[in-house]
Design an enzyme around this catalytic site. Structure first.
Site, PDB file in Angstrom:
ATOM      1  N   HIS A 134       0.872  -1.185   0.000  1.00 42.58           N
ATOM      2  CA  HIS A 134       0.000   0.000   0.000  1.00 42.58           C
ATOM      3  C   HIS A 134       0.902   1.227   0.000  1.00 42.58           C
ATOM      4  CE1 HIS A 134      -3.692   2.304   0.815  1.00 42.58           C
ATOM      5  NE2 HIS A 134      -2.883   3.106   1.493  1.00 42.58           N
ATOM      6  N   CYS A 135       0.737   2.066  -1.008  1.00 39.08           N
ATOM      7  CA  CYS A 135       1.615   3.222  -1.168  1.00 39.08           C
ATOM      8  C   CYS A 135       0.943   4.488  -0.627  1.00 39.08           C
ATOM      9  CB  CYS A 135       1.964   3.421  -2.640  1.00 39.08           C
ATOM     10  SG  CYS A 135       3.055   4.840  -2.928  1.00 39.08           S
ATOM     11  N   PRO A 136       1.547   5.160   0.358  1.00 33.24           N
ATOM     12  CA  PRO A 136       0.952   6.379   0.913  1.00 33.24           C
ATOM     13  C   PRO A 136       1.030   7.567  -0.024  1.00 33.24           C
ATOM     14  CG  PRO A 136       3.111   5.981   1.897  1.00 33.24           C
ATOM     15  CD  PRO A 136       2.793   4.772   1.061  1.00 33.24           C
TER      16      PRO A 136
END
Length: 333
Positions: A134-136
Site C-alpha cells: 500500500h503506497c501512501p
C-alpha cells in the site's frame, strides 16, 4: 465525518505529489539560467508531464481486486471453512499458495476466495490481486494491474529529480563562482529546489533500484517478507535434521531476470518506456494476464514443492492448527 476524513486522506498525498511537480517546474523556469531555456524547458517539461500522466494512470487503473470477479465470491463462509463450499475449478487446478492446513485461502472481510499472490489490504479494506504494498504517496495499493505504471513512475521520478538536481547545482555553483554572495543572498526558491531535488533523488533512486530488483525476481514486497519467515522456519528445522533443507523457494521466479521483467513490464522497448498497457504474449497462460487470477510458475520449483510433502508436515508440527479464515500464510510466500 468518516467519509470526509477518508476523502482527505486520499486527496492530500495526490495533491501534494502533483503540487511538488508543478512547483518544481515553476522554480526551474524562474531560477535556472545556466542553460538556455529552449534547451532545458522542453526536456524537463516532457519528463514531468509523462510522469504526471503515469501517476494519474496508476491511480485510475487501480491494482485489481477480487470484488471485480463474481466467480471468486464465497456464499457461505462456514461452508467454505468446513470444506463443503469449494473454490472455482480454475483456482483448484492452478493455485499453489494454500493455508498451512491445506485449505484454499478465503477472506472473511471480502467473502471471497483469494487467488495466488492476493492479499487483503486493511487500509483499502479489499483483497488486492498480486498485492505488492500500500503506497501512501497515492493513497492506494500497488498490485497486478498498476504495478507496471508504478515502476515506470518511479523511473520517471528518478530521472526527473536527478536532472533537477544537476540543473540547480549548476546554478548554485555559478552563483558561488561569480562571488554574488558578496552582494546578495542566495535565491530562496533555488535553494529550496536544490534541497528538495537532493533528498528526493537519493531516496527515490534507492527505492527504484529495490523495486526493479523485485520485478527481476518476480517477487512482491509481501512475498519478500513471507520468504524470510519461511527461511527462518527452515533454519529452525535444519538444526534438528541430518539432511539440511534449502530455503528460499519462489515459485514465481521464472529463472531469468529478463523473463521476470517481461512478465510485468511487457515484451518490447516501447512498453518498457511508455505508460501503455502490457500486451499479451504467447508465453502467457490462457487468460492469466487479462485477469491476474493465476500466474506462470517455475516448473522446476513447482516439481520440488510437489515432492516436499515431508517438509510441509514438519513445518505443520511446530505451528498451531489455524482456520483458513485466519491471517493467511502460504507455504512459501
Amino acid at each position: 465525518m468518516m467519509n470526509l476524513v477518508n476523502n482527505f486522506s486520499k486527496l492530500f498525498p495526490r495533491c501534494l505529489t502533483t503540487g511538488l511537480y508543478l512547483w518544481s517546474l515553476y522554480a526551474i523556469v524562474v531560477c535556472i539560467h545556466v542553460i538556455r531555456a529552449r534547451v532545458v524547458l522542453p526536456l524537463v517539461f516532457t519528463i514531468a508531464m509523462v510522469a504526471l500522466y503515469t501517476y494519474a494512470k496508476l491511480i485510475y487503473v487501480g491494482p485489481g481486486t477480487t470484488k471485480e470477479y463474481s466467480i471468486l465470491r464465497v456464499y457461505d463462509l462456514n461452508a467454505a471453512e468446513s470444506g463443503f463450499e469449494l473454490p472455482p475449478e480454475m483456482l483448484v487446478k492452478r493455485s499453489y499458495t494454500q493455508k498451512r492446513n491445506g485449505r484454499f485461502r478465503v477472506c472473511k472481510s471480502c467473502s471471497s476466495w483469494k487467488p495466488d499472490r492476493c492479499h487483503h489490504c486493511s487500509t483499502c479494506n479489499v483483497c488486492v490481486l498480486k498485492m505488492d504494498h500500500h503506497c501512501p504517496w497515492f493513497a492506494g495499493c500497488v498490485g497486478y494491474r498498476n504495478q507496471k505504471f508504478f515502476i515506470q513512475f518511479l523511473i520517471y521520478c528518478t530521472v526527473y529529480s536527478i536532472l533537477v538536481l544537476i540543473l540547480s547545482s549548476m546554478e548554485i555553483y555559478t552563483w558561488f563562482k561569480g562571488e554574488f554572495f558578496e552582494v546578495e543572498l542566495i535565491n530562496f526558491t533555488l535553494l529550496s529546489l536544490w534541497l528538495l531535488a537532493l533528498v528526493v533523488s537519493i531516496s527515490i533512486t534507492i527505492f527504484t533500484v529495490f523495486s526493479i530488483s523485485q520485478v527481476c525476481q518476480n517477487q512482491t514486497t509481501i512475498e519478500l517478507y513471507s520468504l524470510r519467515r519461511y527461511n527462518e522456519e527452515v533454519a529452525f528445522l535444519n538444526e534438528f535434521s541430518n539432511e539440511p533443507i534449502k530455503g528460499t523457494i519462489n515459485i514465481f521466479d521464472l529463472g531469468k531476470k529478463l523473463i521476470n521483467w517481461e512478465e510485468v513490464m511487457g515484451y518490447s522497448l516501447i512498453e518498457w518506456a511508455l505508460p501503455i498497457s502490457r500486451r499479451p504474449s504467447s508465453l502467457d497462460l490462457e487468460g492469466s494476464h487479462s485477469h491476474g487470477l493465476f500466474f506462470n510458475v517455475n516448473k522446476n520449483v513447482s516439481k520440488t514443492m510437489n515432492e516436499s510433502v515431508d517438509l510441509q508436515d514438519r513445518l505443520l508440527r511446530r505451528l498451531t492448527p489455524r482456520s483458513s479464515l485466519d491471517v493467511d500464510r502460504s507455504n512459501f510466500v
